[in-house]
Design a protein around this motif. Structure first.
Motif, PDB file in Angstrom:
ATOM      1  N   GLU A  68      -1.733   5.008  -3.285  1.00 44.05           N
ATOM      2  CA  GLU A  68      -0.346   5.510  -3.413  1.00 44.05           C
ATOM      3  C   GLU A  68      -0.081   6.433  -2.212  1.00 44.05           C
ATOM      4  O   GLU A  68       0.908   6.725  -1.584  1.00 44.05           O
ATOM      5  N   ARG A  69      -0.933   7.490  -1.769  1.00 46.03           N
ATOM      6  CA  ARG A  69      -1.051   8.384  -0.564  1.00 46.03           C
ATOM      7  C   ARG A  69      -0.559   7.669   0.589  1.00 46.03           C
ATOM      8  O   ARG A  69       0.147   7.779   1.376  1.00 46.03           O
ATOM      9  N   GLN A  70      -1.539   6.309   0.728  1.00 46.25           N
ATOM     10  CA  GLN A  70      -1.407   5.719   1.973  1.00 46.25           C
ATOM     11  C   GLN A  70      -0.155   4.893   1.961  1.00 46.25           C
ATOM     12  O   GLN A  70       0.423   4.914   3.168  1.00 46.25           O
ATOM     13  N   GLN A  71       0.231   4.237   1.051  1.00 47.73           N
ATOM     14  CA  GLN A  71       1.508   3.737   1.013  1.00 47.73           C
ATOM     15  C   GLN A  71       2.720   4.705   1.140  1.00 47.73           C
ATOM     16  O   GLN A  71       3.466   4.147   2.102  1.00 47.73           O
ATOM     17  N   TRP A  72       2.710   5.855   0.588  1.00 39.27           N
ATOM     18  CA  TRP A  72       3.813   6.683   0.907  1.00 39.27           C
ATOM     19  C   TRP A  72       3.631   7.103   2.391  1.00 39.27           C
ATOM     20  O   TRP A  72       4.809   7.280   2.991  1.00 39.27           O
ATOM     21  N   SER A  73       2.706   7.033   3.123  1.00 40.65           N
ATOM     22  CA  SER A  73       2.554   7.736   4.589  1.00 40.65           C
ATOM     23  C   SER A  73       3.362   6.689   5.281  1.00 40.65           C
ATOM     24  O   SER A  73       4.059   7.038   6.360  1.00 40.65           O
ATOM     25  N   ILE A  74       2.873   5.322   5.010  1.00 37.17           N
ATOM     26  CA  ILE A  74       3.330   4.402   5.943  1.00 37.17           C
ATOM     27  C   ILE A  74       4.879   4.405   5.471  1.00 37.17           C
ATOM     28  O   ILE A  74       5.771   4.143   6.445  1.00 37.17           O
ATOM     29  N   ALA A  75       5.346   4.333   4.360  1.00 36.37           N
ATOM     30  CA  ALA A  75       6.869   4.317   4.002  1.00 36.37           C
ATOM     31  C   ALA A  75       7.637   5.337   4.655  1.00 36.37           C
ATOM     32  O   ALA A  75       8.574   5.053   5.042  1.00 36.37           O
ATOM     33  N   HIS A  76       7.084   6.371   4.584  1.00 35.84           N
ATOM     34  CA  HIS A  76       7.516   7.701   5.302  1.00 35.84           C
ATOM     35  C   HIS A  76       7.747   7.567   6.698  1.00 35.84           C
ATOM     36  O   HIS A  76       9.010   7.896   7.145  1.00 35.84           O
ATOM     37  N   GLU A  77       6.992   7.143   7.263  1.00 35.89           N
ATOM     38  CA  GLU A  77       7.053   7.054   8.720  1.00 35.89           C
ATOM     39  C   GLU A  77       8.009   5.938   9.100  1.00 35.89           C
ATOM     40  O   GLU A  77       8.624   5.832  10.139  1.00 35.89           O
ATOM     41  N   LEU A  78       8.138   4.749   8.214  1.00 35.54           N
ATOM     42  CA  LEU A  78       9.142   3.702   8.469  1.00 35.54           C
ATOM     43  C   LEU A  78      10.348   4.438   8.334  1.00 35.54           C
ATOM     44  O   LEU A  78      11.465   4.147   9.041  1.00 35.54           O
ATOM     45  N   GLY A  79      10.550   5.342   7.350  1.00 41.37           N
ATOM     46  CA  GLY A  79      11.970   5.891   7.283  1.00 41.37           C
ATOM     47  C   GLY A  79      12.071   7.024   8.434  1.00 41.37           C
ATOM     48  O   GLY A  79      13.221   7.025   8.795  1.00 41.37           O
ATOM     49  N   GLU A  80      11.096   7.588   9.126  1.00 38.06           N
ATOM     50  CA  GLU A  80      11.491   8.032  10.124  1.00 38.06           C
ATOM     51  C   GLU A  80      11.887   7.173  11.370  1.00 38.06           C
ATOM     52  O   GLU A  80      12.742   7.447  12.266  1.00 38.06           O
ATOM     53  N   ILE A  81      11.177   5.911  11.470  1.00 33.39           N
ATOM     54  CA  ILE A  81      11.538   5.061  12.541  1.00 33.39           C
ATOM     55  C   ILE A  81      13.034   4.636  12.300  1.00 33.39           C
ATOM     56  O   ILE A  81      13.942   4.498  13.292  1.00 33.39           O
TER      57      ILE A  81
END
Length: 231
Positions: A68-81
């Motif tokens: 879940e932490r790995q998934q959230w890290s990727i999802a959040h960075e996509l949010g930044e992009i």
């Protein structure tokens, strides 16, 4: 159009563009299908960061043991992009002004959340499951229990979710923002049984319905207590 509506519109389009028919929704697969490279880097000082390499967005990700932490890290960075799609929208009423960074962070977090728990499937399945946290976690397995709980609260104005860690109340979540800190007797009893028995507990009282789910690990005990008006 409200900020929430803009975020829903954007994330719905991103999920459609990624051609993923979840749940669950895999942030790594979404990134790949949207043309964003993800590079695992054990020397990464933070969980994740993104930068442009040439003209291509790239996320540098520190490997995590917990999915879940790995998934959230990727999802959040996509949010930044993709946050700029909203901030730079000519029709947006959300002028970042001097507070650009806090607002961008808020938008990035909301985009990340909705990529893992997108509309309309999240709302539909929440209603179908009668807001059962365990069922929703089994369906949206890439998201954490807490992330799912926060989204559930946002769908129901009379819902309160309480989080407990190691036998202590740490958070009370409500869309209204103002909720009494003290537990009612029925809430306390429901949580105590869940904590002690490591089992889902449901108590249908005269005024409120309480349900509690254990998320117990060998060295850590967490519980989620859901309170809503009794019908």
């Amino acid at each position: 159009m409200s900020l929430s509506e803009q975020i829903d519109q954007l994330t719905t389009q991103l999920v459609v563009d990624s051609q993923i028919s979840g749940p669950p929704f895999d942030a790594l697969e979404i990134a790949t299908r949207l043309g964003v490279d993800v590079i695992f880097d054990r020397n990464q000082p933070t969980r994740a960061r993104h930068k442009l390499i040439g003209k291509r967005s790239t996320i540098f990700l520190k490997p995590e043991a917990r999915l879940e932490r790995q998934q959230w890290s990727i999802a959040h960075e996509l949010g930044e992009i993709f946050a700029g799609n909203i901030l730079n929208n000519e029709g947006s009423t959300h002028d970042p002004g001097p507070d650009r960074l806090p607002i961008r962070e808020q938008i990035a977090s909301e985009i990340g959340t909705r990529l893992l728990l997108p509309e309309p499937s999240f709302s539909r399945l929440s209603l179908n499951s009668q807001f059962d946290l365990a069922i929703m976690k089994s369906l949206f397995s890439t998201a954490s229990y807490e992330l799912i709980a926060r989204r559930l609260v946002g769908l129901q104005p009379n819902l309160v979710i309480s989080m407990f860690d190691q036998g202590k109340l740490i958070r009370r979540l409500s869309i209204n923002g103002h909720v009494r800190r003290d537990l009612e007797d029925q809430e306390r009893l429901c949580w105590q049984r869940c904590h002690a028995e490591n089992a889902q507990i449901r108590i249908h009282g005269e005024h409120i319905l309480t349900r509690c789910w254990p998320v117990h690990e060998p060295t850590w005990k967490r519980e989620f207590l859901m309170t809503e008006p009794s019908t």
